[in-house]
Design a protein around this motif. Structure first.
Motif, PDB file in Angstrom:
ATOM      1  N   THR A   8      -1.995  -0.340   2.127  1.00  0.00           N
ATOM      2  CA  THR A   8      -1.560  -1.244   1.056  1.00  0.00           C
ATOM      3  C   THR A   8      -2.321  -0.945  -0.225  1.00  0.00           C
ATOM      4  O   THR A   8      -1.762  -0.992  -1.325  1.00  0.00           O
ATOM      5  CB  THR A   8      -1.799  -2.711   1.476  1.00  0.00           C
ATOM      6  OG1 THR A   8      -1.060  -2.965   2.676  1.00  0.00           O
ATOM      7  CG2 THR A   8      -1.358  -3.676   0.395  1.00  0.00           C
TER       8      THR A   8
ATOM      9  N   TYR B 261       5.891 -15.918   3.427  1.00  0.00           N
ATOM     10  CA  TYR B 261       4.928 -15.893   2.321  1.00  0.00           C
ATOM     11  C   TYR B 261       4.244 -17.236   2.088  1.00  0.00           C
ATOM     12  O   TYR B 261       3.339 -17.330   1.263  1.00  0.00           O
ATOM     13  CB  TYR B 261       5.611 -15.436   1.027  1.00  0.00           C
ATOM     14  CG  TYR B 261       5.659 -13.942   0.842  1.00  0.00           C
ATOM     15  CD1 TYR B 261       4.829 -13.295  -0.062  1.00  0.00           C
ATOM     16  CD2 TYR B 261       6.562 -13.167   1.562  1.00  0.00           C
ATOM     17  CE1 TYR B 261       4.875 -11.922  -0.243  1.00  0.00           C
ATOM     18  CE2 TYR B 261       6.627 -11.797   1.393  1.00  0.00           C
ATOM     19  CZ  TYR B 261       5.783 -11.175   0.485  1.00  0.00           C
ATOM     20  OH  TYR B 261       5.845  -9.815   0.310  1.00  0.00           O
TER      21      TYR B 261
ATOM     22  N   GLN C  34       0.690  -3.261   7.144  1.00  0.00           N
ATOM     23  CA  GLN C  34       1.330  -4.574   7.043  1.00  0.00           C
ATOM     24  C   GLN C  34       2.223  -4.745   8.278  1.00  0.00           C
ATOM     25  O   GLN C  34       3.057  -3.889   8.562  1.00  0.00           O
ATOM     26  CB  GLN C  34       2.177  -4.677   5.771  1.00  0.00           C
ATOM     27  CG  GLN C  34       1.378  -4.660   4.480  1.00  0.00           C
ATOM     28  CD  GLN C  34       2.270  -4.625   3.247  1.00  0.00           C
ATOM     29  OE1 GLN C  34       3.420  -5.077   3.280  1.00  0.00           O
ATOM     30  NE2 GLN C  34       1.758  -4.083   2.158  1.00  0.00           N
TER      31      GLN C  34
ATOM     32  N   SER D 193       2.473 -10.869   9.034  1.00  0.00           N
ATOM     33  CA  SER D 193       3.549 -11.817   8.741  1.00  0.00           C
ATOM     34  C   SER D 193       4.295 -12.286   9.985  1.00  0.00           C
ATOM     35  O   SER D 193       5.398 -12.795   9.879  1.00  0.00           O
ATOM     36  CB  SER D 193       4.564 -11.167   7.792  1.00  0.00           C
ATOM     37  OG  SER D 193       4.051 -11.100   6.492  1.00  0.00           O
TER      38      SER D 193
ATOM     39  N   ARG E 281       0.722  -8.462  -0.821  1.00  0.00           N
ATOM     40  CA  ARG E 281       1.568  -8.510   0.376  1.00  0.00           C
ATOM     41  C   ARG E 281       0.768  -9.017   1.569  1.00  0.00           C
ATOM     42  O   ARG E 281      -0.405  -8.654   1.730  1.00  0.00           O
ATOM     43  CB  ARG E 281       2.098  -7.116   0.695  1.00  0.00           C
ATOM     44  CG  ARG E 281       3.458  -6.718   0.135  1.00  0.00           C
ATOM     45  CD  ARG E 281       3.785  -7.269  -1.184  1.00  0.00           C
ATOM     46  NE  ARG E 281       5.112  -6.850  -1.646  1.00  0.00           N
ATOM     47  CZ  ARG E 281       5.507  -6.973  -2.891  1.00  0.00           C
ATOM     48  NH1 ARG E 281       4.704  -7.477  -3.804  1.00  0.00           N
ATOM     49  NH2 ARG E 281       6.722  -6.600  -3.253  1.00  0.00           N
TER      50      ARG E 281
ATOM     51  N   ASP F  33       7.407  -9.625  -6.889  1.00  0.00           N
ATOM     52  CA  ASP F  33       6.518  -9.106  -7.927  1.00  0.00           C
ATOM     53  C   ASP F  33       6.792  -9.742  -9.293  1.00  0.00           C
ATOM     54  O   ASP F  33       5.876 -10.125 -10.016  1.00  0.00           O
ATOM     55  CB  ASP F  33       6.646  -7.582  -8.033  1.00  0.00           C
ATOM     56  CG  ASP F  33       6.012  -6.875  -6.849  1.00  0.00           C
ATOM     57  OD1 ASP F  33       4.994  -7.373  -6.343  1.00  0.00           O
ATOM     58  OD2 ASP F  33       6.535  -5.832  -6.430  1.00  0.00           O
TER      59      ASP F  33
END
Length: 284
Positions: free
Chosen positions: A240, A105, A181, A253, A249, A67
């Motif tokens: 989210t 990411y 997520q 992933s 986010r 962040d």
């Protein structure tokens, strides 16, 4: 084998430095925290690799505040991109192998199937862009390079999701956890052991290394409470969108371990088994 670990005061770096049984394998770890090695200085990187006659460098040093990076892009790129370039140049110049630790990411995080090592990268955050820039710098520098992308890392050294849920469970009756997520939790011990296995090979390239299996943050939190034995805490699933953060986010992933399997390396165990082992370890 003499291995320099950058970021040795961080969560993964400390795990590597304290990994048991390395002496029996003929491996010596030299850990450098922020005060011992400035990765933003090429001269500092060169001196460390040369002075300690390193056979390999495991590069864990990174700007990891996802962040905060949104408002500090210069700092994120200076450490994650320029720092990676410096350590890569130093490793190449002195013939040392380099393992560069990267992240999920670097992908967009909108897929529905696990990301392959060869899939298109499309980071949506400053952190992700800076880590991808680091990967590119390392590959451009040449030399004997491994890039290892991982995700959802936790361990006994430093703050992480497992500790946060444990702390909240002791002070609250109800905890909100994001349920939309999806990813793979990764125990630093398992990741460290994989990195040591990998650096002893000549199988250079890009790897995905996470705990095996898949879950949501909500399911991960459920498992953490089960392992901790905490009763009477209600987990409340949320989206989210209900939990806005400065950095977006990834919704998905999950990383496919194609290269680990293709090259016959030992994969990381299932995230649930790893969490159970971690829970036992911290009770000692």
């Amino acid at each position: 084998m003499r291995i320099i670990v950058t970021g040795a005061d961080g969560q993964l770096g400390r795990e590597l430095v304290n990994l048991p049984g390395l002496g029996e394998q003929g491996i010596q770890i030299l850990g450098f925290g922020r005060g011992g090695l400035d990765v933003t200085s090429l001269q500092s990187c060169r001196e460390a690799v040369k002075r300690y006659q390193a056979d390999a460098v495991i590069h864990c040093a990174a700007y990891t505040s996802v962040d905060k990076a949104e408002s500090e892009p210069d700092a994120a790129f200076r450490i994650n991109a320029e720092g990676s370039r410096n350590i890569a140049l130093a490793a190449r110049e002195y013939g040392a192998k380099l393992v560069c630790v990267s992240t999920d990411y670097v992908f967009e995080g909108t897929a529905s199937l696990p990301y392959k090592e060869s899939d298109e990268t499309k980071p949506r955050t400053v952190y992700g862009k800076s880590k991808l820039a680091g990967e590119q710098e390392v590959l451009a520098a040449g030399g004997k390079v491994f890039i290892v992308r991982t995700s959802w890392v936790y361990g006994k050294y430093g703050r992480n999701f497992v500790q946060t849920i444990g702390d909240l469970a002791r002070t609250r009756d109800e905890i909100q956890v994001v349920m939309d997520q999806i990813g793979s939790p990764t125990y630093t011990l398992d990741l460290a052991e994989f990195l040591i296995q990998l650096v002893q090979t000549n199988e250079y390239g890009i790897y995905h290394a996470t705990g095996s299996g898949v879950c949501s943050w909500y399911q991960f939190a459920q498992a953490i409470l089960e392992e901790s034995g905490v009763k009477g805490v209600k987990l409340v699933p949320c989206t989210t969108a209900e939990f806005p953060r400065p950095a977006r986010r990834p919704a998905y992933s999950v990383l496919q371990h194609g290269e680990i399997q293709r090259r016959g390396l030992k994969d990381l165990r299932h995230w649930r088994a790893a969490l159970a082992a971690y829970s036992e370890e911290i009770k000692k």
